[in-house]
Design a protein around this motif. Sequence first.
Motif, PDB file in Angstrom:
ATOM      1  N   LEU A 316       0.833  -1.197   0.000  1.00 54.11           N
ATOM      2  CA  LEU A 316       0.000   0.000   0.000  1.00 54.11           C
ATOM      3  C   LEU A 316       0.873   1.254   0.000  1.00 54.11           C
ATOM      4  O   LEU A 316       1.883   1.319   0.700  1.00 54.11           O
ATOM      5  N   ASP A 317       0.469   2.234  -0.787  1.00 50.69           N
ATOM      6  CA  ASP A 317       1.236   3.478  -0.888  1.00 50.69           C
ATOM      7  C   ASP A 317       0.883   4.395   0.292  1.00 50.69           C
ATOM      8  O   ASP A 317       0.102   5.329   0.172  1.00 50.69           O
ATOM      9  N   PHE A 318       1.489   4.115   1.450  1.00 50.83           N
ATOM     10  CA  PHE A 318       1.194   4.890   2.653  1.00 50.83           C
ATOM     11  C   PHE A 318       1.480   6.384   2.480  1.00 50.83           C
ATOM     12  O   PHE A 318       0.803   7.224   3.070  1.00 50.83           O
ATOM     13  N   ASP A 319       2.488   6.697   1.672  1.00 50.65           N
ATOM     14  CA  ASP A 319       2.893   8.093   1.516  1.00 50.65           C
ATOM     15  C   ASP A 319       1.881   8.931   0.737  1.00 50.65           C
ATOM     16  O   ASP A 319       1.994  10.151   0.672  1.00 50.65           O
ATOM     17  N   ALA A 320       0.872   8.255   0.164  1.00 50.27           N
ATOM     18  CA  ALA A 320      -0.172   8.982  -0.571  1.00 50.27           C
ATOM     19  C   ALA A 320      -1.375   9.296   0.317  1.00 50.27           C
ATOM     20  O   ALA A 320      -2.278  10.033  -0.095  1.00 50.27           O
ATOM     21  N   ILE A 321      -1.396   8.772   1.542  1.00 48.83           N
ATOM     22  CA  ILE A 321      -2.592   8.896   2.394  1.00 48.83           C
ATOM     23  C   ILE A 321      -2.851  10.332   2.816  1.00 48.83           C
ATOM     24  O   ILE A 321      -3.949  10.865   2.634  1.00 48.83           O
TER      25      ILE A 321
END
Length: 517
Positions: A316-321
């Motif tokens: 999951l792209d956590f940095d996009a949250i």
Amino acid sequence: MIIAILILYVLMMIGIGVSTHSKSSSIDGFILGGRNVGSWLTAFAFGTSYFSAVVFVGYAGQFGWNYGMSASWIGIGNAVIGSALAWMVLGRRTRTMTKHLEASTMPEFFEKRFRSKGIKTAAAVIIFIFLIPYTASVYNGLSRLFSMAFNIDYSVCIIAMALLTAVYVILGGYAATAINDFVQGIIMLGGIIAVILFALNEKGGFSSVLTQLGEIEAGVPKNTLNSCFGPDPINLFGVVILTSLGTWGLPQMVHKFYAIRSEDAIKKGTVISTVFAVVVAGGSYFLGGLGRVYCTADSTDGSGRTFIEKLANGKLDFDAIVPSLLQSCLPDIMIGLVVVLVLSASMSTLSSLVLTSSSTVTIDLIRPLTNGKMNEKKEVLTMRVFIAVFLLISVIIALNKNAYISTLMSISWGALAGAFLAPFMYGLYSKKVTRAAVIASFVSGVGITVVHMFIFSLGFFPEATKAAASLKLNMASPINAGAIAMIAGLIIVPIVSSFTKNSDQAELDKAFECYSK
């Protein structure tokens, strides 16, 4: 409107750099501001160097997603352990002894405190290598928000930020960063409060947000994301240790104590820095805890929340949250404020990192090789050149979008604080700490971080990762590895010191006589 705000902000930073250029012509002026920086400027410089896009985008997004409201404990730990206790335990003694020993950098402190050029060289190499992934993580987080606000290509954002940082730091040195940090800190305080109020209001207020978080069961038990200690308190504790205790051993953080004006300034700075951390760090992680209310990892759940895609590696792209959260709840004018907020936080951190790295390379590696033949002007010029080199390497690493912000920062903090925290802190207080203990701490901190990176982060030993997963152990977490590296150093240094000796007691007495004056 956003672009106009941004242009004004950039011009202000460059203007401060130009106006302080005359104060950065000497070594002492360029890296320490003449050791005459007041409590407010030092406290804000400490806080703004501590919290950047790494926290606001990377850590807040990932740990807010994983731990919900309990992620706020990380911010509280940062304020109490990372700020208040760091100032109380290290502030006065660091300022007093580094001034007495005439040490400008952490490696220089190690050399003069433990009377070893080899230790100084090793420390300088460790700093240069492991500050690079931290700098890359800051670029990564900053570029995420710029891509969201302006729809500009990720790589273009990173390169533009590198150029701006180079101009800003090369012109004014520490004096420019301290003044800019104060302005940036004011923006951060006001910005984080405003963003939280908007985010809560959009979802019906605090109680409504807690109810919505409690109903989420995707990957976590029901009513844990809104609980006091969240779904995973053990790993939450590991994050608190890494991000809080880590500041005690990071060269760019303790460097602030070298430059502060007086002991009275340290007392005031302790209070200011702690309040700053409560608002900025506590606010950032609280905001990250709202991530699952605004975002989802399931495109078919029908909730209307923003779908967060996975990276090429399947994670999951956590940095996009956080960028997605902000885009969902803020009007354009507030997006502009957030961009300036994160730019403020990140530019202050970047300036501190590149200044620390370039001064370390010049003073602790290059100066000894020239046998004192370089004059002060050439040394300052060399620092400015290495600022550019350091930024270039960091940009190359940051262009890898599959590297999580939290992973890059954890590798950096684990190695640096794991190696330096124990010998630096114990070395300020005790004459019994030996050279052998310092070397053991360096080997332990770097060794734990590098071995863990090869096994888990780089995936060279997939069998180990599978074994850890089958035992339900979170050994693959670089955050836990960083926390272990720090704690290991605190245990190793006194043990090794207990069965090794210092041979030059007279020199030790001279180093510690500064405390009796």
